[in-house]
Design a protein around this motif. Sequence first.
Motif, short mmCIF file in Angstrom:
data_model
loop_
_atom_site.label_atom_id
_atom_site.label_comp_id
_atom_site.label_asym_id
_atom_site.label_seq_id
_atom_site.Cartn_x
_atom_site.Cartn_y
_atom_site.Cartn_z
N TYR A 190 6.29 19.35 1.63
CA TYR A 190 7.47 19.91 0.97
C TYR A 190 8.53 20.23 2.01
CZ TYR A 190 4.80 20.68 -3.35
OH TYR A 190 4.06 20.51 -4.49
N MET A 191 9.79 20.07 1.59
CA MET A 191 10.91 20.48 2.44
C MET A 191 11.86 21.33 1.61
SD MET A 191 11.66 16.96 4.63
CE MET A 191 12.75 17.76 5.82
N PHE A 192 12.21 22.48 2.17
CA PHE A 192 13.18 23.38 1.55
C PHE A 192 14.40 23.46 2.45
CE2 PHE A 192 9.12 24.47 -0.23
CZ PHE A 192 9.40 24.70 -1.57
N LEU A 193 15.56 23.08 1.89
CA LEU A 193 16.75 22.85 2.72
C LEU A 193 17.92 23.70 2.25
CD1 LEU A 193 16.34 18.98 2.66
CD2 LEU A 193 15.70 20.48 4.56
N ASN A 194 18.75 24.06 3.18
CA ASN A 194 19.93 24.87 2.90
C ASN A 194 21.05 23.95 2.42
OD1 ASN A 194 22.08 26.63 2.86
ND2 ASN A 194 22.24 26.78 5.09
N ALA A 195 21.36 24.02 1.12
CA ALA A 195 22.38 23.13 0.54
C ALA A 195 23.76 23.38 1.11
CB ALA A 195 22.41 23.29 -0.97
N PHE A 220 10.12 13.02 0.95
CA PHE A 220 11.15 12.16 0.37
C PHE A 220 10.54 11.22 -0.65
CE2 PHE A 220 13.63 13.88 3.71
CZ PHE A 220 14.97 13.61 3.46
N GLN A 221 9.40 10.66 -0.34
CA GLN A 221 8.76 9.70 -1.24
C GLN A 221 8.30 10.35 -2.54
OE1 GLN A 221 5.60 7.97 1.07
NE2 GLN A 221 6.99 6.70 2.33
N ASN A 222 7.83 11.58 -2.46
CA ASN A 222 7.26 12.26 -3.63
C ASN A 222 8.26 13.15 -4.35
OD1 ASN A 222 4.75 11.10 -3.05
ND2 ASN A 222 4.17 12.80 -1.70
N GLY A 223 9.49 13.17 -3.87
CA GLY A 223 10.50 14.00 -4.52
C GLY A 223 10.29 15.47 -4.32
N ASN A 224 9.66 15.84 -3.22
CA ASN A 224 9.41 17.27 -2.94
C ASN A 224 10.47 17.83 -2.00
OD1 ASN A 224 7.16 17.49 -4.58
ND2 ASN A 224 5.74 16.88 -2.97
N LEU A 225 11.71 17.61 -2.36
CA LEU A 225 12.85 18.15 -1.61
C LEU A 225 13.55 19.18 -2.49
CD1 LEU A 225 14.40 14.78 -0.33
CD2 LEU A 225 12.93 16.35 0.97
N TYR A 226 13.78 20.36 -1.93
CA TYR A 226 14.36 21.44 -2.72
C TYR A 226 15.44 22.17 -1.91
CZ TYR A 226 10.36 20.62 -5.70
OH TYR A 226 9.44 20.02 -6.52
N THR A 227 16.40 22.67 -2.65
CA THR A 227 17.42 23.49 -2.01
C THR A 227 17.19 24.95 -2.37
OG1 THR A 227 19.80 23.94 -1.87
CG2 THR A 227 18.99 23.13 -3.97
N GLN A 228 17.46 25.80 -1.43
CA GLN A 228 17.38 27.25 -1.66
C GLN A 228 18.54 27.91 -0.92
OE1 GLN A 228 13.98 29.01 0.20
NE2 GLN A 228 14.38 28.06 2.17
N PRO A 229 19.10 28.96 -1.49
CA PRO A 229 20.14 29.70 -0.76
C PRO A 229 19.52 30.32 0.49
CG PRO A 229 20.08 30.33 -3.07
CD PRO A 229 18.84 29.53 -2.82
N PHE A 230 20.10 30.04 1.62
CA PHE A 230 19.53 30.59 2.84
C PHE A 230 19.88 32.06 2.96
CE2 PHE A 230 17.10 30.04 6.43
CZ PHE A 230 17.66 30.67 7.51
N PHE A 231 18.91 32.87 3.41
CA PHE A 231 19.10 34.32 3.30
C PHE A 231 19.50 35.00 4.60
CE2 PHE A 231 14.58 33.63 4.07
CZ PHE A 231 14.29 34.52 5.08
N ASN A 232 19.47 34.30 5.72
CA ASN A 232 19.94 34.90 6.97
C ASN A 232 21.38 34.47 7.23
OD1 ASN A 232 17.78 36.44 7.86
ND2 ASN A 232 16.73 34.70 8.78
N PHE A 233 22.29 35.37 6.99
CA PHE A 233 23.69 35.11 7.30
C PHE A 233 24.32 36.43 7.71
CE2 PHE A 233 28.17 34.40 6.79
CZ PHE A 233 28.35 33.08 7.17
N ASN A 234 24.61 36.54 9.01
CA ASN A 234 25.08 37.81 9.55
C ASN A 234 24.16 38.95 9.12
OD1 ASN A 234 27.12 38.97 11.28
ND2 ASN A 234 27.75 40.17 9.52
N GLY A 235 22.90 38.77 9.46
CA GLY A 235 21.87 39.68 9.01
C GLY A 235 21.13 39.08 7.83
N THR A 236 20.08 39.72 7.41
CA THR A 236 19.21 39.18 6.37
C THR A 236 19.56 39.76 5.00
OG1 THR A 236 17.40 38.88 7.94
CG2 THR A 236 16.81 39.00 5.61
N ASN A 237 19.86 38.87 4.06
CA ASN A 237 20.03 39.28 2.67
C ASN A 237 18.62 39.42 2.08
OD1 ASN A 237 23.02 39.07 2.37
ND2 ASN A 237 22.62 36.94 2.89
N ILE A 238 18.12 40.63 2.04
CA ILE A 238 16.75 40.88 1.58
C ILE A 238 16.57 40.36 0.16
CG2 ILE A 238 14.98 42.63 1.23
CD1 ILE A 238 15.91 42.45 4.13
#
Length: 377
Positions: A274-279, A302-320
């Motif tokens: 699985y890959m989780f990527l910052n859109a 890529f072959q199995n369609g296990n690519l996902y986007t998630q909002p990244f939570f570290n931006f000028n500190g951590t958005n808990i």
Amino acid sequence: MRKHLKVAVALAFAACLAVFALAGCSTSNGTSGSSSNSSATTDSATKTVVDAYGRSVEVPANAQTAATVGSGARFVVYAGAQDKLIAVTEMETDPAMNRPYAIVYKDLFANLPATSNGNHLMETNVNEEQLMELNPDVIISSRSAEECDALQEATGIPVIGISYQNQLFTENVYKSITCVAQALGTEDHAAEVVAKLKEWDADLTSRTANIPNDQKPTVYVGAVNYKGAKSFTGTYANYAPLVELNAINVADSTGQDGAVDVDLEQIANWDPDYMFLNAGNMDLMKEDYANNQALFDSLKAFQNGNLYTQPFFNFNGTNIDTGICDTYFIGATIYPDAFADVDLEAKYSEIYTTLLGADFYQTMKENKMGFKSLSFS
């Protein structure tokens, strides 16, 4: 006659005792009662707050105003004390979607002076003279303990330090919320927030603690922002959501702790399930994909369609808040049976509402942000 005289003397003595008793109910500084347990205070009364660094800081007992340095405003919001802010930073007055607290309170922050550039880890410029003119009761800072000491000495204003980078369910996070609340008088609100954090922590760990390693897929987190935007090769070892989920993070094999830059060949060698990527860095990733399509198309994710986007939570500190939402999303994706009973959208709304006082997830949906599958074809 003597009888009447004795009565008069007795009455006079009783009256004197009453006067002395009344006098004893107020102290010389104007506070009610002589007991140290009295709830009433004067403007000069103080209390001691121990911050996230273990610094003992004397603050006004009834603090009404606060300013922030670094990403301190985030935790003022988590502590439920945003109405006491009289100064924030440039990053709060010009908010971005990747800082939910600043979007939720953008109207409030827009009307406040900015007394620093707001950098959380990189160089921070603080206008000390402006802070002293505003004279807040307390400053909340996410900078180091040494910087907190220096700012307090330079301004004469109490500085409460918080520490929470890339953390979700840690004593540092709980202490940072609690000490801000203690300084600003919102202890009850903070206690409710911390209780919910501990509840989510127990829920997440209990769902995944007993999954055998041979039944766990391998996971890669990419396009991680750290001191700037990154493409596929920007990743994170000891990534808080994956640690929480007892998941197999391939980047942990680097032996690093935190943000790591790897190369495409290393990603190919890992070949994660699985890959989780910052859109937010989609343009960079599309360019990489176009230049290395054969390599990417050979990967299982890529072959199995296990690519996902998630909002990244570290931006000028951590958005808990976002970090916890990401954890539930990743958990439900890689361990679907363990999270089958979770209504993810309701959970996202609960998390944002608890920490921010508003359902930021609805704002995300309106802006086409979210947790979903991803395609490069």
